[in-house]
Design a protein around this motif. Structure first.
Motif, PDB file in Angstrom:
ATOM      1  N   SER A 183       0.830  -1.149   0.008  1.00 65.41           N
ATOM      2  CA  SER A 183      -0.014  -0.186  -0.014  1.00 65.41           C
ATOM      3  C   SER A 183       0.872   1.146  -0.034  1.00 65.41           C
ATOM      4  O   SER A 183       0.705   2.270  -0.804  1.00 65.41           O
ATOM      5  CB  SER A 183      -0.908  -0.056   1.317  1.00 65.41           C
ATOM      6  OG  SER A 183      -0.106   0.105   2.398  1.00 65.41           O
ATOM      7  N   GLU A 184       1.919   1.132   0.886  1.00 67.22           N
ATOM      8  CA  GLU A 184       3.068   2.318   0.552  1.00 67.22           C
ATOM      9  C   GLU A 184       3.738   2.597  -0.684  1.00 67.22           C
ATOM     10  O   GLU A 184       3.912   3.435  -1.250  1.00 67.22           O
ATOM     11  CB  GLU A 184       3.887   2.252   1.926  1.00 67.22           C
ATOM     12  CG  GLU A 184       4.956   3.142   1.904  1.00 67.22           C
ATOM     13  CD  GLU A 184       6.070   2.759   2.922  1.00 67.22           C
ATOM     14  OE1 GLU A 184       7.114   3.582   2.751  1.00 67.22           O
ATOM     15  OE2 GLU A 184       6.221   1.601   3.500  1.00 67.22           O
ATOM     16  N   ALA A 185       4.000   1.517  -1.160  1.00 68.18           N
ATOM     17  CA  ALA A 185       4.781   1.257  -2.457  1.00 68.18           C
ATOM     18  C   ALA A 185       3.551   1.859  -3.717  1.00 68.18           C
ATOM     19  O   ALA A 185       4.060   2.730  -4.373  1.00 68.18           O
ATOM     20  CB  ALA A 185       5.112  -0.031  -2.898  1.00 68.18           C
ATOM     21  N   GLU A 186       2.503   1.421  -3.573  1.00 67.57           N
ATOM     22  CA  GLU A 186       1.435   2.214  -4.413  1.00 67.57           C
ATOM     23  C   GLU A 186       1.244   3.533  -4.399  1.00 67.57           C
ATOM     24  O   GLU A 186       1.317   4.373  -5.246  1.00 67.57           O
ATOM     25  CB  GLU A 186       0.155   1.553  -4.429  1.00 67.57           C
ATOM     26  CG  GLU A 186       0.060   0.149  -4.647  1.00 67.57           C
ATOM     27  CD  GLU A 186      -1.462  -0.594  -4.386  1.00 67.57           C
ATOM     28  OE1 GLU A 186      -2.290  -0.019  -3.490  1.00 67.57           O
ATOM     29  OE2 GLU A 186      -1.562  -1.841  -4.731  1.00 67.57           O
ATOM     30  N   LEU A 187       1.435   4.268  -3.277  1.00 69.79           N
ATOM     31  CA  LEU A 187       1.437   5.608  -3.066  1.00 69.79           C
ATOM     32  C   LEU A 187       2.778   6.303  -3.561  1.00 69.79           C
ATOM     33  O   LEU A 187       2.545   7.602  -4.270  1.00 69.79           O
ATOM     34  CB  LEU A 187       1.534   5.940  -1.701  1.00 69.79           C
ATOM     35  CG  LEU A 187      -0.004   5.866  -0.712  1.00 69.79           C
ATOM     36  CD1 LEU A 187       0.425   5.987   0.751  1.00 69.79           C
ATOM     37  CD2 LEU A 187      -1.117   6.642  -1.336  1.00 69.79           C
ATOM     38  N   VAL A 188       3.979   5.600  -3.770  1.00 70.62           N
ATOM     39  CA  VAL A 188       5.023   6.204  -4.323  1.00 70.62           C
ATOM     40  C   VAL A 188       5.274   6.052  -5.499  1.00 70.62           C
ATOM     41  O   VAL A 188       5.568   6.884  -6.323  1.00 70.62           O
ATOM     42  CB  VAL A 188       6.298   5.418  -3.272  1.00 70.62           C
ATOM     43  CG1 VAL A 188       7.523   6.124  -3.890  1.00 70.62           C
ATOM     44  CG2 VAL A 188       6.278   6.011  -1.759  1.00 70.62           C
ATOM     45  N   TYR A 189       5.083   4.820  -5.916  1.00 75.75           N
ATOM     46  CA  TYR A 189       5.275   4.330  -7.410  1.00 75.75           C
ATOM     47  C   TYR A 189       3.989   4.431  -8.566  1.00 75.75           C
ATOM     48  O   TYR A 189       4.233   4.354  -9.714  1.00 75.75           O
ATOM     49  CB  TYR A 189       5.675   3.016  -7.643  1.00 75.75           C
ATOM     50  CG  TYR A 189       7.168   3.131  -6.794  1.00 75.75           C
ATOM     51  CD1 TYR A 189       8.118   3.869  -7.168  1.00 75.75           C
ATOM     52  CD2 TYR A 189       7.072   2.348  -5.367  1.00 75.75           C
ATOM     53  CE1 TYR A 189       9.384   3.913  -6.274  1.00 75.75           C
ATOM     54  CE2 TYR A 189       8.314   2.378  -4.755  1.00 75.75           C
ATOM     55  CZ  TYR A 189       9.285   3.337  -5.160  1.00 75.75           C
ATOM     56  OH  TYR A 189      10.632   3.272  -4.328  1.00 75.75           O
ATOM     57  N   LYS A 190       2.706   4.505  -7.858  1.00 75.73           N
ATOM     58  CA  LYS A 190       1.625   4.295  -9.041  1.00 75.73           C
ATOM     59  C   LYS A 190       1.640   5.242  -9.924  1.00 75.73           C
ATOM     60  O   LYS A 190       1.371   5.121 -10.955  1.00 75.73           O
ATOM     61  CB  LYS A 190       0.282   4.215  -8.192  1.00 75.73           C
ATOM     62  CG  LYS A 190      -0.781   4.194  -8.958  1.00 75.73           C
ATOM     63  CD  LYS A 190      -2.145   3.884  -8.114  1.00 75.73           C
ATOM     64  CE  LYS A 190      -3.408   3.738  -8.866  1.00 75.73           C
ATOM     65  NZ  LYS A 190      -4.390   5.038  -8.894  1.00 75.73           N
ATOM     66  N   ASN A 191       1.784   6.630  -9.501  1.00 77.61           N
ATOM     67  CA  ASN A 191       1.725   7.873 -10.575  1.00 77.61           C
ATOM     68  C   ASN A 191       2.955   7.796 -11.507  1.00 77.61           C
ATOM     69  O   ASN A 191       2.617   7.893 -12.895  1.00 77.61           O
ATOM     70  CB  ASN A 191       1.793   9.073  -9.828  1.00 77.61           C
ATOM     71  CG  ASN A 191       0.464   9.318  -9.157  1.00 77.61           C
ATOM     72  OD1 ASN A 191      -0.563   8.772  -9.449  1.00 77.61           O
ATOM     73  ND2 ASN A 191       0.768  10.131  -8.099  1.00 77.61           N
ATOM     74  N   TRP A 192       4.080   7.067 -11.042  1.00 72.21           N
ATOM     75  CA  TRP A 192       4.972   7.259 -12.020  1.00 72.21           C
ATOM     76  C   TRP A 192       4.813   5.918 -13.107  1.00 72.21           C
ATOM     77  O   TRP A 192       4.937   6.297 -14.421  1.00 72.21           O
ATOM     78  CB  TRP A 192       6.514   6.761 -11.316  1.00 72.21           C
ATOM     79  CG  TRP A 192       7.608   6.383 -12.092  1.00 72.21           C
ATOM     80  CD1 TRP A 192       8.097   7.165 -12.883  1.00 72.21           C
ATOM     81  CD2 TRP A 192       7.942   4.918 -12.021  1.00 72.21           C
ATOM     82  NE1 TRP A 192       9.269   6.405 -13.407  1.00 72.21           N
ATOM     83  CE2 TRP A 192       9.151   4.914 -12.916  1.00 72.21           C
ATOM     84  CE3 TRP A 192       7.743   3.933 -11.392  1.00 72.21           C
ATOM     85  CZ2 TRP A 192      10.020   3.972 -13.129  1.00 72.21           C
ATOM     86  CZ3 TRP A 192       8.695   2.600 -11.688  1.00 72.21           C
ATOM     87  CH2 TRP A 192       9.758   2.830 -12.485  1.00 72.21           C
ATOM     88  N   LEU A 193       4.141   4.818 -12.634  1.00 74.86           N
ATOM     89  CA  LEU A 193       3.818   3.857 -13.600  1.00 74.86           C
ATOM     90  C   LEU A 193       2.818   4.247 -14.447  1.00 74.86           C
ATOM     91  O   LEU A 193       2.668   4.115 -15.839  1.00 74.86           O
ATOM     92  CB  LEU A 193       3.439   2.480 -12.990  1.00 74.86           C
ATOM     93  CG  LEU A 193       4.742   1.689 -12.198  1.00 74.86           C
ATOM     94  CD1 LEU A 193       4.137   0.678 -11.387  1.00 74.86           C
ATOM     95  CD2 LEU A 193       5.614   1.412 -13.167  1.00 74.86           C
TER      96      LEU A 193
END
Length: 98
Positions: A81-91
């Protein structure tokens, strides 16, 4: 289900254009390894740690289920869930622009 998804072909194109990104494929397993250079990562300190994302490829899409960060004190797994906050917009940026 992870929200960290991107079209493999677009991720490969992005990785080739940026340099410093390594993609390893073995069957339907994928590992993406890189040192972030996007502004959000650089704001956090002098040098960004290496990020290792692992997942599966299905129907041409890479879906990452595990994100680890190499820190001077050792490797730390991020909560998805933390990783999604950090990397989702980049992907999503990669998906929309490559």
């Amino acid at each position: 289900m992870s929200k960290l998804k991107v079209t493999l072909e677009k991720l490969q194109k992005y990785s080739n254009n940026q340099g410093g990104y390594e993609i390893y494929l073995h069957g339907d397993d994928i590992v993406l390894s890189f040192v972030p250079v996007f502004p959000e990562a650089l704001d956090k300190g002098d040098s960004a740690p290496r990020v290792i994302m692992t997942g599966k490829v299905e129907s041409g899409k890479a879906e990452f289920h595990k994100v680890e960060v190499d820190l001077p004190t050792g490797t730390r797994e991020r909560e998805i869930s933390e990783a999604e906050l950090v990397y989702k917009n980049w992907l999503e940026y990669i998906e929309e622009n490559f």
